[in-house]
Design a protein around this motif. Sequence first.
Motif, mmCIF file in Angstrom:
data_model
loop_
_atom_site.group_PDB
_atom_site.id
_atom_site.type_symbol
_atom_site.label_atom_id
_atom_site.label_comp_id
_atom_site.label_asym_id
_atom_site.label_seq_id
_atom_site.Cartn_x
_atom_site.Cartn_y
_atom_site.Cartn_z
ATOM 1 N N UNK A 136 9.953 19.842 4.507
ATOM 2 C CA UNK A 136 11.365 20.233 4.511
ATOM 3 C C UNK A 136 12.267 19.057 4.186
ATOM 4 N N UNK A 137 11.949 17.878 4.691
ATOM 5 C CA UNK A 137 12.746 16.683 4.370
ATOM 6 C C UNK A 137 12.729 16.427 2.866
ATOM 7 N N UNK A 138 11.557 16.521 2.267
ATOM 8 C CA UNK A 138 11.420 16.293 0.830
ATOM 9 C C UNK A 138 12.189 17.347 0.033
ATOM 10 N N UNK A 167 11.961 18.009 -11.391
ATOM 11 C CA UNK A 167 11.293 17.312 -10.284
ATOM 12 C C UNK A 167 10.373 18.251 -9.524
ATOM 13 N N UNK A 168 9.313 17.689 -8.972
ATOM 14 C CA UNK A 168 8.366 18.472 -8.176
ATOM 15 C C UNK A 168 7.970 17.698 -6.924
ATOM 16 N N UNK A 169 7.465 18.429 -5.957
ATOM 17 C CA UNK A 169 6.942 17.798 -4.745
ATOM 18 C C UNK A 169 5.458 17.498 -4.940
ATOM 19 N N UNK A 170 5.040 16.363 -4.419
ATOM 20 C CA UNK A 170 3.649 15.947 -4.496
ATOM 21 C C UNK A 170 3.209 15.543 -3.103
ATOM 22 N N UNK A 188 0.848 -1.188 0.000
ATOM 23 C CA UNK A 188 0.000 0.000 0.000
ATOM 24 C C UNK A 188 0.887 1.243 0.000
ATOM 25 N N UNK A 189 0.354 2.308 -0.543
ATOM 26 C CA UNK A 189 1.079 3.577 -0.603
ATOM 27 C C UNK A 189 0.716 4.380 0.645
ATOM 28 N N UNK A 190 1.731 4.775 1.429
ATOM 29 C CA UNK A 190 1.438 5.550 2.638
ATOM 30 C C UNK A 190 0.698 6.850 2.303
ATOM 31 N N UNK A 191 -0.249 7.202 3.140
ATOM 32 C CA UNK A 191 -1.011 8.435 2.924
ATOM 33 C C UNK A 191 -0.396 9.580 3.712
ATOM 34 N N UNK A 192 -0.788 10.795 3.331
ATOM 35 C CA UNK A 192 -0.379 12.006 4.033
ATOM 36 C C UNK A 192 1.140 12.142 4.117
ATOM 37 N N UNK A 193 1.805 11.904 2.992
ATOM 38 C CA UNK A 193 3.248 11.980 2.905
ATOM 39 C C UNK A 193 3.641 12.873 1.727
ATOM 40 N N UNK A 194 4.855 13.349 1.740
ATOM 41 C CA UNK A 194 5.420 14.105 0.622
ATOM 42 C C UNK A 194 6.230 13.160 -0.247
ATOM 43 N N UNK A 195 6.086 13.312 -1.556
ATOM 44 C CA UNK A 195 6.787 12.493 -2.536
ATOM 45 C C UNK A 195 7.530 13.411 -3.498
ATOM 46 N N UNK A 196 8.576 12.891 -4.120
ATOM 47 C CA UNK A 196 9.303 13.642 -5.144
ATOM 48 C C UNK A 196 9.004 12.994 -6.485
ATOM 49 N N UNK A 197 8.293 13.752 -7.316
ATOM 50 C CA UNK A 197 7.932 13.296 -8.662
ATOM 51 C C UNK A 197 9.049 13.712 -9.595
ATOM 52 N N UNK A 198 9.677 12.733 -10.229
ATOM 53 C CA UNK A 198 10.823 13.047 -11.080
ATOM 54 C C UNK A 198 10.488 13.024 -12.572
ATOM 55 N N UNK A 199 9.357 12.433 -12.934
ATOM 56 C CA UNK A 199 8.990 12.371 -14.345
ATOM 57 C C UNK A 199 7.540 11.916 -14.461
ATOM 58 N N UNK A 200 6.997 12.081 -15.658
ATOM 59 C CA UNK A 200 5.646 11.611 -15.922
ATOM 60 C C UNK A 200 5.364 11.600 -17.406
ATOM 61 N N UNK A 201 4.356 10.827 -17.790
ATOM 62 C CA UNK A 201 3.995 10.730 -19.196
ATOM 63 C C UNK A 201 2.561 10.227 -19.308
ATOM 64 N N UNK A 202 1.922 10.555 -20.407
ATOM 65 C CA UNK A 202 0.586 10.028 -20.696
ATOM 66 C C UNK A 202 0.670 8.653 -21.362
ATOM 67 N N UNK A 260 10.994 6.249 -4.368
ATOM 68 C CA UNK A 260 10.283 5.307 -3.504
ATOM 69 C C UNK A 260 10.132 5.852 -2.084
ATOM 70 N N UNK A 261 11.115 6.591 -1.632
ATOM 71 C CA UNK A 261 11.075 7.149 -0.282
ATOM 72 C C UNK A 261 10.069 8.301 -0.226
ATOM 73 N N UNK A 262 9.244 8.299 0.797
ATOM 74 C CA UNK A 262 8.325 9.417 1.028
ATOM 75 C C UNK A 262 8.707 10.082 2.351
ATOM 76 N N UNK A 263 8.142 11.258 2.589
ATOM 77 C CA UNK A 263 8.577 12.065 3.725
ATOM 78 C C UNK A 263 7.384 12.600 4.500
ATOM 79 N N UNK A 264 7.510 12.620 5.816
ATOM 80 C CA UNK A 264 6.418 13.141 6.642
ATOM 81 C C UNK A 264 6.432 14.668 6.679
ATOM 82 N N UNK A 265 7.598 15.256 6.494
ATOM 83 C CA UNK A 265 7.742 16.711 6.546
ATOM 84 C C UNK A 265 8.168 17.246 5.178
#
Length: 85
Positions: free
Chosen positions: A62-64, A79-82, A4-18, A55-60
């Motif tokens: 600032x960490x992200x 890259x962007x924060x999500x 499962x994907x942890x909820x209420x976390x910060x992620x770093x999105x490095x790429x995306x595509x349709x 893969x790593x997510x962050x609770x804060x």
Amino acid sequence: GLPSIPENRWWIRVSGSKQLESAYKNYNQLDRDLPDLLLIPELKNSDWDFIIVLEESFSQKKQAVDVLESLPVKIKKTATLVKKL
């Protein structure tokens, strides 16, 4: 089963595509520079997006931000924060 994907976390999105093929190609190229990536399908308004996040997510936030700032320049510039996946 799938983890499962942890909820209420910060992620770093490095790429995306349709297009899955394009996202997979980007994933393989990024994997040389960044270990531990996730390729995640997202359904938005009846359209699929395929995003690549660390893969790593962050609770804060600032960490992200600190990790984002430490990424190689060619990755950091797009890259962007999500907050949620």
